[in-house]
Design a protein around this motif. Sequence first.
Motif: not given
Length: 550
Positions: A289-290, A303-305, A341-344, A352-353
């Motif tokens: 999940l990124y 690109g937060l993992d 906002q959080v965006v795929p 994609i999440d």
Amino acid sequence: MARKYHVAVQPSIRPYAVVVATFHASSRRPQVPGKFAWCARTAADDKADVPSPLYATARVFKEEAVYSFPFTVPGWHFIRIYLFPIKACDVDLTSATFSVVTDDNVLLHSFTPENKPVMKEYVINATENHLALKFQPLKGSATFVNAIEVVNAPDELITDSALAVAPLGEITGVVHDAYQVLYRINVGGPTIGPANDTLGRRWETDAAYVQTKEAVKDVSVPTSTIKFPDGTSRLVAPTPVYASAAKMADADVGSPNFNLTWKVDVDPSFSYLVRLFFSDIVSKATNDLYFDVYISGRKAVSGLDLSTVTGGELAAPYYKDFVVNSSSLEGADGKGKLSVQVVPMGQDTGRIDALLNGIEVLKMSNSVGSLDGEFGVDMGFSSWLLPIHTGQSFTASGKGGYGSHKSGNTFSSTMGLGRFFSFVEIQMLSKLRHRHLVSLIGYCDENQEMIFLQAPALVWPCRDHGACCMRRLRTWSLSSDPGQLHVAGTCGFIAPEYSVGHKASRETHVFVFGALMLEVVTGQLALRAGDLRCPLLSECALSPPRRQKS
């Protein structure tokens, strides 16, 4: 004369927090000296929607009242002030106007309460072993309080560094600010009351703030699922915040690559500390999940993992602090909007999440230590509201941390304040537009070079046959060593006592403002070099008019 009312210290009632003092107006202890009125609600008032019995009584003062709280250990403390203008008093509390200040910070300025219960919550970093909370009524008015709560907080509640959104980069010095808590939002989960928070905080649902609700799906897991790695604080947020989240819904769209957005209202003249909480409670495997994080339309994290930043764990708590200054806020007509906002990520990096677990928004004190308006405790102005007359460009060496007053960033204003500007204040100036103020077009901070870029001149209409007079800008200099403070100004604007004693005061600031107004009204320059009889416009204004010979 201010009176000091000491509040009794109570023992700890929470496992991770010490309640330094809890006071409400019906308390018989401590004995309160001086003049005050004790009010209690009538039976009719009991029908009002009051969330707590703390609002059932109030103490009313016609003069300044000072509550003094002793601390065993200085540091971060919550200050919670409960206010409700009950009707059982001789004084109409709905028209009471007052300020609430500490020795260093303005919490409320010329505040008039609405006819409903309100709790104002602040986070103060106390450097002394006591805190003085002063309630100051406006002349001819009154001040009141229903209850006060002071709770010490852990050191990790607010650390010294955060990520600035614009320009993007790590900053330090945030521990020197005071804060007002505006929003605590448990995203995707229920309301969390003080009884379920180790520090007695209240978290509301995100229903009022989420945008495009059909794009969001709420998810939750048992609190026992959340794993706290070694060194992770359990106090910054309670476990239920991490156990619920909002993720992308299975919306009927051609592409699932859309944003999850939350918006809150803020005062556009302040900066804000935004804390976002994450815990990957939706993934089945690590590194799957990124997503990107945007704050007020600006990309803050790419690109937060979560499984990487938490050391390879799923369902592990993680939070990140961001500083958002006024120039980054959205909105119009003087109304500020702060969005998250959080965006795929939109690349071939797994599912994609995107998800978010919680949001905290804290207002940061301004340059004069105020959390309400532009006046400091000593009634000094926040300098970014004043006309700035520096040179067309100004360079300085060195780079201080966020909000630092101990760096080479030494710029001065026409008002002769002789103070330092932080980068947040510079960004505030870049938004300020007025026909009588020099506009800050921009600034540069690259390769150890710092430059101001401002409008070349200030123009206003004058009385001289409808012509226009132009104020040419002059460079102001200031020693880069705060211990050797020396303000250089323009002749004609400097107060006589300042030119002799070199000590700035409120009176010298008023003098400068008056000299500026004389220029505007008369259309003449403050320094009239060609007039040997009266070279200073201010002297001419102060001199008695000469009688005409008959």
